[in-house]
Motif scaffolding. Structure first.
Motif, PDB file in Angstrom:
ATOM      1  N   PHE A   1      42.908  33.265  61.480  1.00 24.35           N
ATOM      2  CA  PHE A   1      42.096  32.759  60.374  1.00 24.35           C
ATOM      3  C   PHE A   1      41.563  33.900  59.525  1.00 24.35           C
ATOM      4  N   GLU A   2      41.138  34.976  60.157  1.00 25.90           N
ATOM      5  CA  GLU A   2      40.672  36.137  59.396  1.00 25.90           C
ATOM      6  C   GLU A   2      41.805  36.708  58.541  1.00 25.90           C
ATOM      7  N   ALA A   3      43.026  36.703  59.113  1.00 26.81           N
ATOM      8  CA  ALA A   3      44.176  37.177  58.338  1.00 26.81           C
ATOM      9  C   ALA A   3      44.456  36.250  57.153  1.00 26.81           C
ATOM     10  N   LEU A   4      44.342  34.939  57.363  1.00 25.16           N
ATOM     11  CA  LEU A   4      44.556  33.970  56.295  1.00 25.16           C
ATOM     12  C   LEU A   4      43.516  34.136  55.197  1.00 25.16           C
ATOM     13  N   PHE A   5      42.263  34.290  55.579  1.00 26.29           N
ATOM     14  CA  PHE A   5      41.189  34.467  54.599  1.00 26.29           C
ATOM     15  C   PHE A   5      41.405  35.751  53.805  1.00 26.29           C
ATOM     16  N   THR A   6      41.789  36.820  54.497  1.00 31.47           N
ATOM     17  CA  THR A   6      42.027  38.103  53.834  1.00 31.47           C
ATOM     18  C   THR A   6      43.187  38.010  52.853  1.00 31.47           C
ATOM     19  N   ALA A   7      44.279  37.371  53.276  1.00 31.70           N
ATOM     20  CA  ALA A   7      45.442  37.222  52.403  1.00 31.70           C
ATOM     21  C   ALA A   7      45.103  36.369  51.184  1.00 31.70           C
TER      22      ALA A   7
ATOM     23  N   SER B   1      42.148  35.975  49.800  1.00 30.27           N
ATOM     24  CA  SER B   1      41.273  36.772  48.947  1.00 30.27           C
ATOM     25  C   SER B   1      42.044  37.820  48.162  1.00 30.27           C
ATOM     26  N   ALA B   2      43.059  38.427  48.798  1.00 28.86           N
ATOM     27  CA  ALA B   2      43.846  39.462  48.126  1.00 28.86           C
ATOM     28  C   ALA B   2      44.755  38.870  47.057  1.00 28.86           C
ATOM     29  N   VAL B   3      45.465  37.788  47.376  1.00 29.34           N
ATOM     30  CA  VAL B   3      46.395  37.186  46.426  1.00 29.34           C
ATOM     31  C   VAL B   3      45.652  36.620  45.217  1.00 29.34           C
ATOM     32  N   THR B   4      44.470  36.064  45.446  1.00 29.82           N
ATOM     33  CA  THR B   4      43.671  35.532  44.340  1.00 29.82           C
ATOM     34  C   THR B   4      42.797  36.607  43.702  1.00 29.82           C
TER      35      THR B   4
ATOM     36  N   PHE C   1      34.797  31.078  43.348  1.00 32.52           N
ATOM     37  CA  PHE C   1      35.491  30.330  42.303  1.00 32.52           C
ATOM     38  C   PHE C   1      35.979  31.230  41.173  1.00 32.52           C
ATOM     39  N   SER C   2      35.165  32.207  40.795  1.00 34.78           N
ATOM     40  CA  SER C   2      35.530  33.111  39.705  1.00 34.78           C
ATOM     41  C   SER C   2      36.385  34.271  40.186  1.00 34.78           C
ATOM     42  N   THR C   3      36.739  34.268  41.466  1.00 37.18           N
ATOM     43  CA  THR C   3      37.528  35.329  42.116  1.00 37.18           C
ATOM     44  C   THR C   3      36.934  36.702  41.840  1.00 37.18           C
ATOM     45  N   THR C   4      35.610  36.798  41.983  1.00 34.99           N
ATOM     46  CA  THR C   4      34.918  38.062  41.736  1.00 34.99           C
ATOM     47  C   THR C   4      34.786  38.883  43.016  1.00 34.99           C
ATOM     48  N   GLY C   5      34.166  38.309  44.038  1.00 36.04           N
ATOM     49  CA  GLY C   5      34.047  39.029  45.301  1.00 36.04           C
ATOM     50  C   GLY C   5      32.710  39.694  45.528  1.00 36.04           C
TER      51      GLY C   5
ATOM     52  N   LEU D   1      35.199  28.273  50.724  1.00 36.79           N
ATOM     53  CA  LEU D   1      35.369  29.475  49.901  1.00 36.79           C
ATOM     54  C   LEU D   1      36.847  29.772  49.651  1.00 36.79           C
ATOM     55  N   MET D   2      37.673  29.605  50.670  1.00 37.88           N
ATOM     56  CA  MET D   2      39.108  29.835  50.497  1.00 37.88           C
ATOM     57  C   MET D   2      39.700  28.882  49.469  1.00 37.88           C
ATOM     58  N   LEU D   3      39.325  27.613  49.564  1.00 38.11           N
ATOM     59  CA  LEU D   3      39.832  26.627  48.603  1.00 38.11           C
ATOM     60  C   LEU D   3      39.353  26.939  47.191  1.00 38.11           C
ATOM     61  N   LEU D   4      38.106  27.382  47.069  1.00 39.15           N
ATOM     62  CA  LEU D   4      37.573  27.726  45.759  1.00 39.15           C
ATOM     63  C   LEU D   4      38.295  28.936  45.171  1.00 39.15           C
ATOM     64  N   MET D   5      38.622  29.912  46.012  1.00 41.77           N
ATOM     65  CA  MET D   5      39.357  31.080  45.534  1.00 41.77           C
ATOM     66  C   MET D   5      40.714  30.666  44.986  1.00 41.77           C
ATOM     67  N   PHE D   6      41.395  29.794  45.725  1.00 38.12           N
ATOM     68  CA  PHE D   6      42.725  29.346  45.322  1.00 38.12           C
ATOM     69  C   PHE D   6      42.653  28.500  44.052  1.00 38.12           C
ATOM     70  N   VAL D   7      41.730  27.538  44.032  1.00 37.05           N
ATOM     71  CA  VAL D   7      41.597  26.658  42.869  1.00 37.05           C
ATOM     72  C   VAL D   7      41.084  27.443  41.668  1.00 37.05           C
TER      73      VAL D   7
END
Length: 454
Positions: free
Chosen positions: A57-63, A65-68, A397-401, A418-424
């Motif tokens: 899950f940590e790997a999924l969240f990291t990926a 966050s990076a792709v978005t 949501f704004s992919t700021t971080g 948070l993951m869904l918001l990053m993607f959307v």
């Protein structure tokens, strides 16, 4: 533009019959990013990518966050990722920032293949263009500017950091932070992000310069390169340059004024350090995610200011997200026209088309509703200060971080939100604009009516 929407049952039957699936351009884009996230998750889950073990899950969240190009993290990239893991993270940022479609189109053109109508529509959607003939030029411009700006930043930072480090290590750090800054990801390998550089003007202006250039948009950069004269610049280019300057300077002045009396942030720095730290933090709030001060120690008014900057974001066809600066400017022009009781919305001696106004209003409304839904869900799952939740949700949501050190302490449901918001947040507005741009006009006209508003 052709429509490629298809019902799920029809899609299943089509795959069974032909082995191919015809989907809308936004669906292809979303699928491409999803595949990239899954590939990144698999790579980051490998033992060779981890210096200190962490879960899938940590790997999924990291990926994600990076792709978005968001930058929110459940791990510490500097300590938990190996050199291979950091390289994977940087590659995900680069592809996610410049755009998966950019690489696909360039690869197709390089092989000498003709771009099909379906992928032309996809490229038009990704590049925010209306002319098919400009696809090749736009794709090559994106790659050219990215490599040129990142290369210049890497060279300057390598030479500057080489004074206190080995050449090889300085080069690796420079490469990571230049790519992260230009793609507005905000990921850093330094403890405390950019806090150690609050009194370093070279690092400050190189990093913030990359953030601003990445957030302006490739069409703006190309226009500046081609014309090099203010009088001949395109209308949109001039609008973006003025808007970016005004927004950054206004945010910079307000943030400095508010936090100058805060002993835990700017108040502990000399005047020059305060100015550099305030500039970095305000520019980073335009969806970059670097931190020049301890965000957890900011006054609530400063957090609210940064949250507003996150929501506005950068320019179209850029590495930034948010509702986009042009959308915000159009909405301000609409309000001004209403207050002055003008039938037409005029901006810099140009009348804004009704379709543009409708898109801006719809984008603002949908984005606001998504943010409110995210705030509601995280507030439901957590017992945290409201302004901290608002900032965390807006950051996703704004992919700021930019985060007040909450991401790693949240519960699993909140982290999924948070993951869904990053993607959307990265793809949602794009899908909205596509749906508005391809909607069919109805031939049925209904009688007008007046409603009480306000």
């Amino acid at each position: 533009m052709a429509r490629f929407n298809i019902h799920p049952l029809q899609a299943y039957r089509q795959v069974r019959r032909t082995g191919q699936l015809q989907a809308s351009p936004p669906a292809v884009l979303a699928g491409s990013f999803l595949v990239l996230i899954l590939i990144g998750t698999a790579l980051l889950s490998l033992p060779i990518a981890q210096r200190h073990p962490f879960g899938v899950f940590e790997a999924l969240f990291t990926a994600t966050s990076a792709v978005t190009v968001t930058g929110l993290m459940l791990i510490d990239p500097a300590h938990d990722l190996s050199f291979f893991g950091q390289a994977v993270l940087l590659a995900l940022v680069q592809v996610g920032g410049i755009g998966f479609v950019t690489f696909a189109i360039i690869a197709t053109l390089t092989l000498g293949k003709r771009v099909s109508l379906k992928y032309q529509a996809l490229a038009l959607e990704a590049f925010n263009q209306t002319s098919v003939t400009r696809i090749r030029q736009t794709a090559l411009t994106v790659l050219k500017f990215s490599l040129a700006i990142e290369g210049a930043a890497i060279l300057i930072l390598t030479l500057w950091w080489w004074r206190h480090d080995s050449l090889g290590h300085a080069f690796l750090l420079a490469g990571f932070h230049a790519v992260s800054a230009f793609n507005n990801a905000g990921l850093s390998l330094f403890a405390g992000s950019m806090v150690k550089f609050t009194e370093d003007p070279v690092t400050t202006f190189v990093i913030t310069g990359c953030v601003i250039l990445g957030g302006l948009g490739f069409s703006v950069l190309a226009d500046i390169q081609q014309k090099r004269s203010w009088a001949t610049l395109a209308y949109y280019t001039r609008l973006m340059l003025i808007g970016t300057l005004v927004l950054n300077l206004a945010g910079f002045a307000l943030f400095w004024l508010i936090e100058a009396r805060n002993p835990h942030t700017l108040g502990a720095l000399p005047a020059a350090g305060q100015g550099l730290a305030a500039w970095t933090q305000v520019v980073a709030a335009r969806t970059a995610g670097f931190a020049s001060v301890d965000v957890d120690q900011l006054y609530d008014s400063s957090r609210f200011l940064l949250t507003g900057l996150m929501f506005i974001g950068g320019g179209s066809l850029s590495t930034a997200s948010g509702i986009k600066l042009a959308t915000f400017i159009v909405l301000l022009a609409v309000v001004r026209a209403y207050i002055l009781q003008r039938r037409e919305v005029v901006l810099m001696h140009r009348t804004i088309a009704p379709e543009t106004i409708h898109k801006a209003l719809a984008l603002m409304m949908v984005s606001g509703l998504l943010v409110c839904l995210g705030i509601f869900l995280v507030s439901l799952f957590e017992n945290l200060p409201f302004i901290a939740v608002v900032m965390e949700v807006m950051s996703a949501f704004s992919t700021t971080g930019i985060s007040p050190d909450l991401t790693g302490t949240l519960s699993l449901p909140s982290q999924i939100v948070l993951m869904l918001l990053m993607f959307v947040g990265r793809l949602g507005p794009l899908t909205l604009v596509y749906s508005l741009g391809t909607q069919r006009r109805s031939r049925v006209r209904y009688p007008e009516t007046m409603l009480q508003i306000g």
